[in-house]
Design a protein around this motif. Sequence first.
Motif, mmCIF file in Angstrom:
data_model
loop_
_atom_site.group_PDB
_atom_site.id
_atom_site.type_symbol
_atom_site.label_atom_id
_atom_site.label_comp_id
_atom_site.label_asym_id
_atom_site.label_seq_id
_atom_site.Cartn_x
_atom_site.Cartn_y
_atom_site.Cartn_z
ATOM 1 N N ILE A 104 126.345 100.344 -37.320
ATOM 2 C CA ILE A 104 127.292 99.262 -37.594
ATOM 3 C C ILE A 104 128.246 99.172 -36.397
ATOM 4 O O ILE A 104 128.739 100.187 -35.917
ATOM 5 N N ILE A 105 128.496 97.952 -35.930
ATOM 6 C CA ILE A 105 129.398 97.741 -34.794
ATOM 7 C C ILE A 105 130.736 97.224 -35.320
ATOM 8 O O ILE A 105 130.782 96.246 -36.065
ATOM 9 N N ASP A 106 131.832 97.900 -34.908
ATOM 10 C CA ASP A 106 133.172 97.427 -35.246
ATOM 11 C C ASP A 106 133.455 96.229 -34.337
ATOM 12 O O ASP A 106 133.678 96.382 -33.132
ATOM 13 N N GLU A 107 133.428 95.046 -34.910
ATOM 14 C CA GLU A 107 133.513 93.821 -34.120
ATOM 15 C C GLU A 107 134.850 93.656 -33.424
ATOM 16 O O GLU A 107 134.947 92.961 -32.412
ATOM 17 N N ASN A 108 135.898 94.278 -33.926
ATOM 18 C CA ASN A 108 137.215 94.177 -33.279
ATOM 19 C C ASN A 108 137.288 94.995 -31.997
ATOM 20 O O ASN A 108 138.095 94.694 -31.118
ATOM 21 N N MET A 109 136.449 96.029 -31.888
ATOM 22 C CA MET A 109 136.476 96.896 -30.713
ATOM 23 C C MET A 109 135.405 96.537 -29.688
ATOM 24 O O MET A 109 135.459 96.981 -28.548
ATOM 25 N N CYS A 110 134.423 95.743 -30.067
ATOM 26 C CA CYS A 110 133.300 95.415 -29.179
ATOM 27 C C CYS A 110 133.783 94.548 -28.009
ATOM 28 O O CYS A 110 134.443 93.525 -28.213
ATOM 29 N N ILE A 111 133.440 94.972 -26.777
ATOM 30 C CA ILE A 111 133.843 94.220 -25.586
ATOM 31 C C ILE A 111 132.681 93.417 -24.999
ATOM 32 O O ILE A 111 132.851 92.735 -23.999
ATOM 33 N N GLY A 112 131.500 93.519 -25.601
ATOM 34 C CA GLY A 112 130.357 92.736 -25.134
ATOM 35 C C GLY A 112 129.735 93.239 -23.850
ATOM 36 O O GLY A 112 129.297 92.457 -23.012
ATOM 37 N N CYS A 113 129.665 94.548 -23.686
ATOM 38 C CA CYS A 113 129.137 95.116 -22.437
ATOM 39 C C CYS A 113 127.608 95.113 -22.384
ATOM 40 O O CYS A 113 127.033 95.340 -21.333
ATOM 41 N N THR A 114 126.934 94.914 -23.488
ATOM 42 C CA THR A 114 125.461 94.864 -23.653
ATOM 43 C C THR A 114 124.774 96.213 -23.437
ATOM 44 O O THR A 114 123.551 96.265 -23.399
ATOM 45 N N LYS A 115 125.510 97.300 -23.313
ATOM 46 C CA LYS A 115 124.870 98.610 -23.126
ATOM 47 C C LYS A 115 124.107 99.038 -24.377
ATOM 48 O O LYS A 115 123.077 99.679 -24.283
ATOM 49 N N CYS A 116 124.609 98.664 -25.555
ATOM 50 C CA CYS A 116 123.909 99.019 -26.791
ATOM 51 C C CYS A 116 122.617 98.214 -26.934
ATOM 52 O O CYS A 116 121.614 98.719 -27.423
ATOM 53 N N ILE A 117 122.635 96.962 -26.483
ATOM 54 C CA ILE A 117 121.431 96.128 -26.548
ATOM 55 C C ILE A 117 120.343 96.720 -25.672
ATOM 56 O O ILE A 117 119.175 96.777 -26.053
ATOM 57 N N GLN A 118 120.734 97.179 -24.485
ATOM 58 C CA GLN A 118 119.767 97.775 -23.568
ATOM 59 C C GLN A 118 119.204 99.088 -24.105
ATOM 60 O O GLN A 118 118.054 99.427 -23.851
ATOM 61 N N ALA A 119 120.006 99.821 -24.872
ATOM 62 C CA ALA A 119 119.573 101.120 -25.387
ATOM 63 C C ALA A 119 118.719 101.002 -26.640
ATOM 64 O O ALA A 119 117.946 101.912 -26.950
ATOM 65 N N CYS A 120 118.826 99.902 -27.386
ATOM 66 C CA CYS A 120 118.115 99.765 -28.659
ATOM 67 C C CYS A 120 116.623 99.535 -28.421
ATOM 68 O O CYS A 120 116.236 98.525 -27.835
ATOM 69 N N PRO A 121 115.763 100.448 -28.889
ATOM 70 C CA PRO A 121 114.324 100.299 -28.645
ATOM 71 C C PRO A 121 113.644 99.278 -29.553
ATOM 72 O O PRO A 121 112.519 98.881 -29.280
ATOM 73 N N VAL A 122 114.299 98.851 -30.621
ATOM 74 C CA VAL A 122 113.658 97.922 -31.562
ATOM 75 C C VAL A 122 114.343 96.560 -31.605
ATOM 76 O O VAL A 122 114.071 95.754 -32.487
ATOM 77 N N ASP A 123 115.220 96.281 -30.656
ATOM 78 C CA ASP A 123 115.928 94.998 -30.576
ATOM 79 C C ASP A 123 116.645 94.645 -31.873
ATOM 80 O O ASP A 123 116.588 93.505 -32.341
ATOM 81 N N ALA A 124 117.331 95.614 -32.456
ATOM 82 C CA ALA A 124 118.066 95.388 -33.700
ATOM 83 C C ALA A 124 119.486 94.919 -33.445
ATOM 84 O O ALA A 124 120.200 94.597 -34.379
ATOM 85 N N ILE A 125 119.915 94.875 -32.178
ATOM 86 C CA ILE A 125 121.274 94.459 -31.845
ATOM 87 C C ILE A 125 121.204 93.112 -31.139
ATOM 88 O O ILE A 125 120.426 92.926 -30.203
ATOM 89 N N ILE A 126 122.043 92.180 -31.613
ATOM 90 C CA ILE A 126 122.079 90.865 -30.970
ATOM 91 C C ILE A 126 123.478 90.597 -30.447
ATOM 92 O O ILE A 126 124.462 91.125 -30.949
#
Length: 193
Positions: A104-126
């Motif tokens: 779960i991503i805390d939307e108030n703290m997310c800065i949009g760096c896309t590092k989590c998207i790159q790390a996710c092997p199943v493309d579950a993060i948009i």
Amino acid sequence: MTTLLIVISLLALIFGVILGIASLKLKVEADPVVEKIDAILPQSQCGQCGYPGCKPYAEAICNGDSITKCIPGGQPTVVKIAEILGVDVPTMEGVEDPIEMVAIIDENMCIGCTKCIQACPVDAIIGTNKAMHTVIPDLCTGCELCVAPCPTDCISMIPVKKDLNSWDWKFDAKLVIPVMNVNGSEKKWVVGE
């Protein structure tokens, strides 16, 4: 010039035939057990088993490695692999009943760096660069690979709440249920499998 084109075409045809025959003669058959085990694994390529992906882990299982290393697959995957190999079902290493987790991503703290998207092997993060990201819970395998690269620590792993869609019903496939038609006298049998 025409002679040169004919010679090149003839050589290409000859080499094509040679390569075609060689591909038939030197064909290597894949191990069907490895393919079956690989099909059961979650294909998250998370590396928590100690191998770079699901296919290498399936090969290692066929070579004698432990079948309990797939954390995202959990105990149900271990049971299916044990059935294929014809061995007793062991328990998961260190955990009796692993808890299914989702990121779960805390939307108030997310800065949009896309590092989590790159790390996710199943493309579950948009999400996109410099915009808020979110996790699609149905796609998340709980591999935790997105947690470490996050610079703001806005990703946390929470247990999946059981509901009618995610509950393990443990339905006996060989169950026979007699059903009586109330409008008539005919009996109907509902049979599993």
